[in-house]
Motif scaffolding. Structure first.
Motif, short mmCIF file in Angstrom:
data_model
loop_
_atom_site.label_atom_id
_atom_site.label_comp_id
_atom_site.label_asym_id
_atom_site.label_seq_id
_atom_site.Cartn_x
_atom_site.Cartn_y
_atom_site.Cartn_z
N PHE A 19 -5.22 2.73 -3.89
CA PHE A 19 -4.70 2.70 -5.73
C PHE A 19 -4.24 2.29 -6.54
CE2 PHE A 19 -6.43 7.15 -4.79
CZ PHE A 19 -7.56 7.34 -5.02
N LEU A 20 -2.93 1.93 -5.69
CA LEU A 20 -0.91 0.63 -5.95
C LEU A 20 -2.13 -0.63 -6.37
CD1 LEU A 20 1.59 2.31 -4.43
CD2 LEU A 20 1.11 2.41 -5.86
N ASP B 294 -5.05 -1.26 -7.69
CA ASP B 294 -6.70 -1.28 -7.87
C ASP B 294 -7.87 -1.14 -7.11
OD1 ASP B 294 -4.95 -0.71 -9.68
OD2 ASP B 294 -5.09 -2.94 -10.41
N ARG B 295 -7.89 -0.46 -5.97
CA ARG B 295 -8.97 -0.63 -4.84
C ARG B 295 -9.30 0.53 -5.03
NH1 ARG B 295 -7.59 -1.69 0.16
NH2 ARG B 295 -5.42 -1.62 0.17
N LEU B 296 -10.49 1.28 -3.64
CA LEU B 296 -10.96 2.29 -2.95
C LEU B 296 -10.17 2.79 -2.11
CD1 LEU B 296 -14.32 2.53 -4.74
CD2 LEU B 296 -12.78 3.75 -5.85
N ASP C 150 -13.58 5.00 1.94
CA ASP C 150 -14.56 5.83 1.44
C ASP C 150 -15.97 5.96 1.97
OD1 ASP C 150 -15.96 3.84 0.62
OD2 ASP C 150 -16.57 4.94 -1.57
N PHE D 111 5.22 10.30 0.29
CA PHE D 111 4.47 9.41 -0.62
C PHE D 111 4.75 8.54 -0.93
CE2 PHE D 111 4.08 8.70 -4.96
CZ PHE D 111 1.93 8.01 -5.35
N TRP E 159 4.62 4.98 -1.44
CA TRP E 159 4.74 4.33 -2.74
C TRP E 159 5.82 3.09 -2.53
CZ3 TRP E 159 7.65 7.03 -6.64
CH2 TRP E 159 7.87 6.12 -8.02
N VAL E 160 6.97 3.03 -1.83
CA VAL E 160 8.26 1.52 -2.16
C VAL E 160 7.59 1.11 -0.82
CG1 VAL E 160 10.21 1.30 -0.11
CG2 VAL E 160 10.65 3.68 -1.97
N TRP F 279 4.62 -0.22 -0.59
CA TRP F 279 4.02 -1.32 -1.38
C TRP F 279 4.38 -1.87 -2.73
CZ3 TRP F 279 0.45 -2.88 1.92
CH2 TRP F 279 -0.50 -1.72 2.82
N THR F 280 5.57 -1.25 -3.14
CA THR F 280 6.26 -1.68 -3.89
C THR F 280 7.47 -3.73 -3.73
OG1 THR F 280 6.37 0.01 -4.47
CG2 THR F 280 7.70 -1.59 -5.65
N ILE F 281 8.36 -2.46 -1.99
CA ILE F 281 9.49 -3.66 -2.01
C ILE F 281 8.51 -5.21 -0.90
CG2 ILE F 281 11.30 -3.87 -1.63
CD1 ILE F 281 11.94 -0.96 -2.70
#
Lengths: 344, 166
Positions: free
Chosen positions: A37-38, A40-42, A45, A299, A303-304, A306-308
């Motif tokens: 999601f971070l 822009d994928r799915l 699934d 979470f 989140w971190v 996929w950011t740093i």
């Protein structure tokens, strides 16, 4: 010690073990979904609705894979490594108070396996032992990349444990106790420790990332430099154990942060619920609240990630020794001064 | 040394500000960027269920065409096989019998026509070489399979469906 006590504790341990494993299982799924999601994928699934059966499919895959032990590896230590990593990850849940006491059939049951008066120290010990799984696995593989990774893991954990311990000392100055149950009870009604120890919390959070080997401190397993790090030579469910242990560690450290700094099972409006609903329902709501906090932290971990981008090794050491430790010491001094002035 | 072009520009990076050296404000900025993507529409197309729109000159699976009366156009001249850079096409020619007049347009036809889809590079040269406008790469994506032999497509898969009777 009567029999019901043994049964009660045994049931609690079993439930905690099952919950840790299920949460670790679904953390792998959540990690992939959050990553997707971070970006822009799915994400996965295909297995089940929204890919909810993906962890099961992964588990089956792990068990079906061929198990390889390198010829020159130390066979015993090679096997002990993942087991130790898993063990140390799992026993951390024992001292965390999961909720207020519940009453079943006139018997008060504490939702905590054991309330030892040095709970914080116990947690520390368990976390420090966790690195042995990585070290033994990396050394026993007889592979230079695994060994390098083991050394990195050891030095990283030692460096960050100091800062973590110092941040805890400041917290203990505020709480005056090492029992996790009392620490949680003190935070009742918005007296969350994060408001008294914001700097300590940030230091603790950063150290928790390093202790669990999560990005941006995932140097022990950085694939660009060390192939797979300490689990390069591992396959099948032994590899699965290492990956699992990482997610359980993440769950436990989230639980610890929620307990130490974010009030544990406390939530606003708790007294009102206790009076108007009462019974066993109120403590259970508290437990659910604790789990919401834990999931929020998990979470945040993802989140971190996929950011740093990952730190360089010298940056990691610089941050640990020249950044966090001085800040932690300053935090202790300031906290001590404030408390001294208050009591003067 | 003196720059001859006078275009040389020496850049001296400014020292990091306190906020940058503390690292946390920039991390918070980064976290805000990533979380904003959490709520954006994903760019994924769920392939087998949903297909992306292809451009008009997209080259997919081959089809052997029929003419207006539903007869096969191919005369097994072999020009497609000759033009194929990947050697993917092979065929056997046969002579049309009088009772097969409604099936094949000319006296000679391809009794066997095979394309190896693993060899094919979808360059479209067969399409260009064909003098009878019998082969076009206007099909869908070639589906995946398990065995190599299943990728050799015969006439059963390549020839267009016969015209429906009105």
């Amino acid at each position: 010690m009567d029999l019901t006590f043994v049964i009660e504790k045994f049931a609690l341990v079993t439930i905690l073990f099952a919950i840790s494993l299920v949460i670790a299982m679904y953390s792998t799924y959540a990690e992939r979904k959050v990553a997707a999601f971070l970006q822009d994928r799915l994400g996965p699934d295909r297995a089940g609705i929204f890919g909810l059966l993906q962890p099961l499919a992964d588990g089956v895959k792990m068990f079906m894979k061929e198990e390889i032990v390198p010829t020159n590896a130390n066979k015993w230590l090679f096997m002990i490594g993942p087991g130790l990593a898993m063990l140390c990850a799992c026993i951390g849940t024992a001292v965390i108070p999961w909720g207020q006491d519940i009453v079943i059939g006139g018997r008060t049951i504490a939702l905590q396996v054991t309330d030892i008066n040095v709970g914080v120290l116990y947690l520390f010990g368990v976390v420090s032992l966790g690195v042995y799984g990585v070290m033994i696995g990396g050394w026993a593989s007889n592979n230079k990349y695994s060994l390098l990774s083991a050394i990195r893991a050891a030095s990283q954990n030692i460096s960050y444990e100091i800062a973590m311990g110092l941040s805890i000392i400041a917290l203990l100055l505020v709480t005056n106790t090492m029992s996790l149950k009392e620490i949680v009870a003190q935070q009742h009604g918005w007296h969350w420790n994060v408001f008294y120890q914001p700097l300590g919390f940030i230091i603790f959070l950063i150290c928790a990332f390093a202790e669990t080997n999560r990005a941006p401190f995932d140097l022990p397993e950085c694939e660009t430099e060390l192939i797979g790090g300490y689990h390069t030579e591992y396959s099948s469910m032994k590899l699965g154990f290492y990956l699992f242990a990482e997610y359980i560690n993440m769950f436990v450290s989230s639980a610890v942060m929620a307990t130490l700094y974010f009030g544990g099972y406390n939530y606003p409006g708790m007294d009102w619920v206790a009076i108007h609903i009462g019974g066993n329902l109120a403590p259970i709501i508290g437990t659910l609240v604790l789990f919401v906090k834990i999931f929020a932290f998990i979470f945040f971990f993802m989140w971190v990630r996929w950011t740093i981008p990952r730190f360089r090794y010298d940056q990691l050491m610089g941050l640990g020794w020249r950044g966090l430790i001085p800040f932690a010491i300053a935090n202790i001094i300031i906290t001590g001064l404030v408390i001294a002035i208050k009591n003067f | 040394m003196e720059s001859l072009s006078k275009k040389k520009k020496v850049l001296i990076p400014e020292p990091l500000s306190l906020a940058e050296r503390l690292y946390l404000p920039t991390i918070v900025k980064g976290l805000a960027t990533t979380i904003s993507h959490f709520f954006k529409k994903s760019a994924t197309i769920r392939y087998p269920e949903v297909e992306r729109e292809f451009s008009t000159n997209w080259r997919g699976m081959h089809s052997l065409k029929r003419d207006e009366e539903g007869k096969e156009r191919c005369t097994a001249c072999g020009l497609c096989a000759l033009s194929c850079p990947a050697e993917a096409i092979t065929m056997l020619a046969a002579e049309r019998k009088p009772e097969e007049k409604h099936l094949y347009r000319e006296e000679k036809y391809a009794s066997v026509y095979e394309i190896n889809m693993l060899r094919c590079i979808f360059c479209g040269l067969c399409e260009e070489a064909c003098p009878k406008e019998a082969i076009y790469l206007d099909g869908p994506i070639v589906p995946s399979d398990y065995l190599r032999k299943d990728f050799i497509y015969g006439k059963d898969k390549l020839v267009e469906a016969p015209l429906t009777v009105k």
